[in-house]
Design a protein around this motif. Structure first.
Motif, PDB file in Angstrom:
ATOM      1  N   ASN A  52      -3.089  21.154  29.704  1.00  0.00           N
ATOM      2  CA  ASN A  52      -3.457  22.415  30.481  1.00  0.00           C
ATOM      3  C   ASN A  52      -3.412  23.411  29.632  1.00  0.00           C
ATOM      4  N   ILE A  53      -4.559  24.181  29.361  1.00  0.00           N
ATOM      5  CA  ILE A  53      -4.720  25.296  28.276  1.00  0.00           C
ATOM      6  C   ILE A  53      -4.139  26.617  29.070  1.00  0.00           C
ATOM      7  N   ASN A  54      -3.719  26.571  30.241  1.00  0.00           N
ATOM      8  CA  ASN A  54      -3.115  27.659  30.743  1.00  0.00           C
ATOM      9  C   ASN A  54      -1.528  27.688  30.373  1.00  0.00           C
ATOM     10  N   ARG A  55      -0.843  26.527  30.444  1.00  0.00           N
ATOM     11  CA  ARG A  55       0.463  26.347  30.052  1.00  0.00           C
ATOM     12  C   ARG A  55       0.845  25.818  28.672  1.00  0.00           C
ATOM     13  N   ALA A  56      -0.101  25.217  27.884  1.00  0.00           N
ATOM     14  CA  ALA A  56       0.489  24.465  26.694  1.00  0.00           C
ATOM     15  C   ALA A  56       0.849  25.367  25.554  1.00  0.00           C
ATOM     16  N   SER A  57       1.636  25.000  24.861  1.00  0.00           N
ATOM     17  CA  SER A  57       2.404  25.520  23.711  1.00  0.00           C
ATOM     18  C   SER A  57       1.274  25.502  22.557  1.00  0.00           C
ATOM     19  N   ALA A  58       1.532  26.239  21.672  1.00  0.00           N
ATOM     20  CA  ALA A  58       0.594  26.314  20.318  1.00  0.00           C
ATOM     21  C   ALA A  58       0.582  24.902  19.890  1.00  0.00           C
ATOM     22  N   ASP A  59       1.905  24.471  19.720  1.00  0.00           N
ATOM     23  CA  ASP A  59       2.000  22.884  19.184  1.00  0.00           C
ATOM     24  C   ASP A  59       1.200  21.906  19.756  1.00  0.00           C
ATOM     25  N   ASP A  60       1.303  22.025  21.237  1.00  0.00           N
ATOM     26  CA  ASP A  60       0.548  21.105  22.056  1.00  0.00           C
ATOM     27  C   ASP A  60      -0.972  21.241  21.948  1.00  0.00           C
ATOM     28  N   LEU A  61      -1.304  22.419  21.704  1.00  0.00           N
ATOM     29  CA  LEU A  61      -3.130  22.643  21.760  1.00  0.00           C
ATOM     30  C   LEU A  61      -3.321  22.115  20.051  1.00  0.00           C
ATOM     31  N   LYS A  62      -2.403  22.311  19.356  1.00  0.00           N
ATOM     32  CA  LYS A  62      -2.986  21.805  17.971  1.00  0.00           C
ATOM     33  C   LYS A  62      -3.152  20.449  17.664  1.00  0.00           C
ATOM     34  N   VAL A  63      -2.612  19.706  18.747  1.00  0.00           N
ATOM     35  CA  VAL A  63      -2.862  18.053  18.814  1.00  0.00           C
ATOM     36  C   VAL A  63      -4.373  17.745  19.023  1.00  0.00           C
ATOM     37  N   LEU A  64      -4.912  18.854  19.806  1.00  0.00           N
ATOM     38  CA  LEU A  64      -6.455  18.689  20.148  1.00  0.00           C
ATOM     39  C   LEU A  64      -7.077  18.611  18.631  1.00  0.00           C
ATOM     40  N   PRO A  65      -8.198  17.678  18.754  1.00  0.00           N
ATOM     41  CA  PRO A  65      -9.311  17.704  17.358  1.00  0.00           C
ATOM     42  C   PRO A  65      -9.720  18.915  17.162  1.00  0.00           C
ATOM     43  N   GLY A  66      -9.594  19.633  15.994  1.00  0.00           N
ATOM     44  CA  GLY A  66     -10.388  20.873  15.279  1.00  0.00           C
ATOM     45  C   GLY A  66      -9.685  21.852  15.843  1.00  0.00           C
ATOM     46  N   ILE A  67      -8.558  21.847  16.493  1.00  0.00           N
ATOM     47  CA  ILE A  67      -7.709  22.887  16.768  1.00  0.00           C
ATOM     48  C   ILE A  67      -6.588  23.319  16.003  1.00  0.00           C
ATOM     49  N   ALA A  72      -5.497  27.756  18.412  1.00  0.00           N
ATOM     50  CA  ALA A  72      -4.498  27.738  19.394  1.00  0.00           C
ATOM     51  C   ALA A  72      -3.963  29.062  19.841  1.00  0.00           C
ATOM     52  N   GLN A  73      -4.013  29.874  18.773  1.00  0.00           N
ATOM     53  CA  GLN A  73      -3.289  31.339  19.236  1.00  0.00           C
ATOM     54  C   GLN A  73      -4.452  31.994  20.008  1.00  0.00           C
ATOM     55  N   ARG A  74      -5.670  31.974  19.578  1.00  0.00           N
ATOM     56  CA  ARG A  74      -6.868  32.449  20.474  1.00  0.00           C
ATOM     57  C   ARG A  74      -6.799  31.996  21.948  1.00  0.00           C
ATOM     58  N   ILE A  75      -6.599  30.719  22.076  1.00  0.00           N
ATOM     59  CA  ILE A  75      -6.430  29.969  23.491  1.00  0.00           C
ATOM     60  C   ILE A  75      -5.352  30.699  24.174  1.00  0.00           C
ATOM     61  N   ILE A  76      -4.183  30.890  23.617  1.00  0.00           N
ATOM     62  CA  ILE A  76      -3.147  31.224  24.357  1.00  0.00           C
ATOM     63  C   ILE A  76      -3.325  33.061  24.433  1.00  0.00           C
ATOM     64  N   ASP A  77      -3.932  33.617  23.715  1.00  0.00           N
ATOM     65  CA  ASP A  77      -4.117  35.126  23.894  1.00  0.00           C
ATOM     66  C   ASP A  77      -5.044  35.312  24.892  1.00  0.00           C
TER      67      ASP A  77
END
Length: 108
Positions: A52-67, A72-77
């Motif tokens: 969930n891109i609205n709730r995931a931490s930066a570490d969770d987002l970095k699991v995604l390919p190419g992120i 990850a920080q841009r997604i969070i911001d």
């Protein structure tokens, strides 16, 4: 002569030490294979999970390919998102980056 040929074809009795050694090798191989299977299952489960891109931490987002850290920080911001495609609409990530992760993310 026939007795000699039959003796050569029959299996030799194995010593207890030889049996223990063979058992230890077989056990070691079985343990290694079981660990490999377990690791494969864990990786498969990780790949099937949507993030969930609205709730995931930066570490969770970095699991995604190419992120990476910056993406990850841009997604969070730029949260919140109403749809995962908002990442492209808002120019948070490129279309190519989005195409790599589209099936692995959601916005709820």
């Amino acid at each position: 002569m026939t007795l000699l040929a039959l003796t050569a074809c029959t299996p030799h009795d194995r010593s207890p030490d030889e049996i223990r050694e063979q058992t230890a090798r077989a056990t070691s191989t079985a343990v290694r294979d079981a660990k490999a299977v377990t690791q494969g299952v864990v990786e498969g489960v990780k790949q099937q999970r949507t993030i969930n891109i609205n709730r995931a931490s930066a570490d969770d987002l970095k699991v995604l390919p190419g992120i990476d850290d910056a993406a990850a920080q841009r997604i969070i911001d730029h949260r919140p998102y109403t749809d995962s495609d908002d990442l492209v609409k808002r120019h948070v990530i490129s279309r190519a980056e989005y195409d790599r992760i589209a099936g692995k993310i959601e916005a709820r």
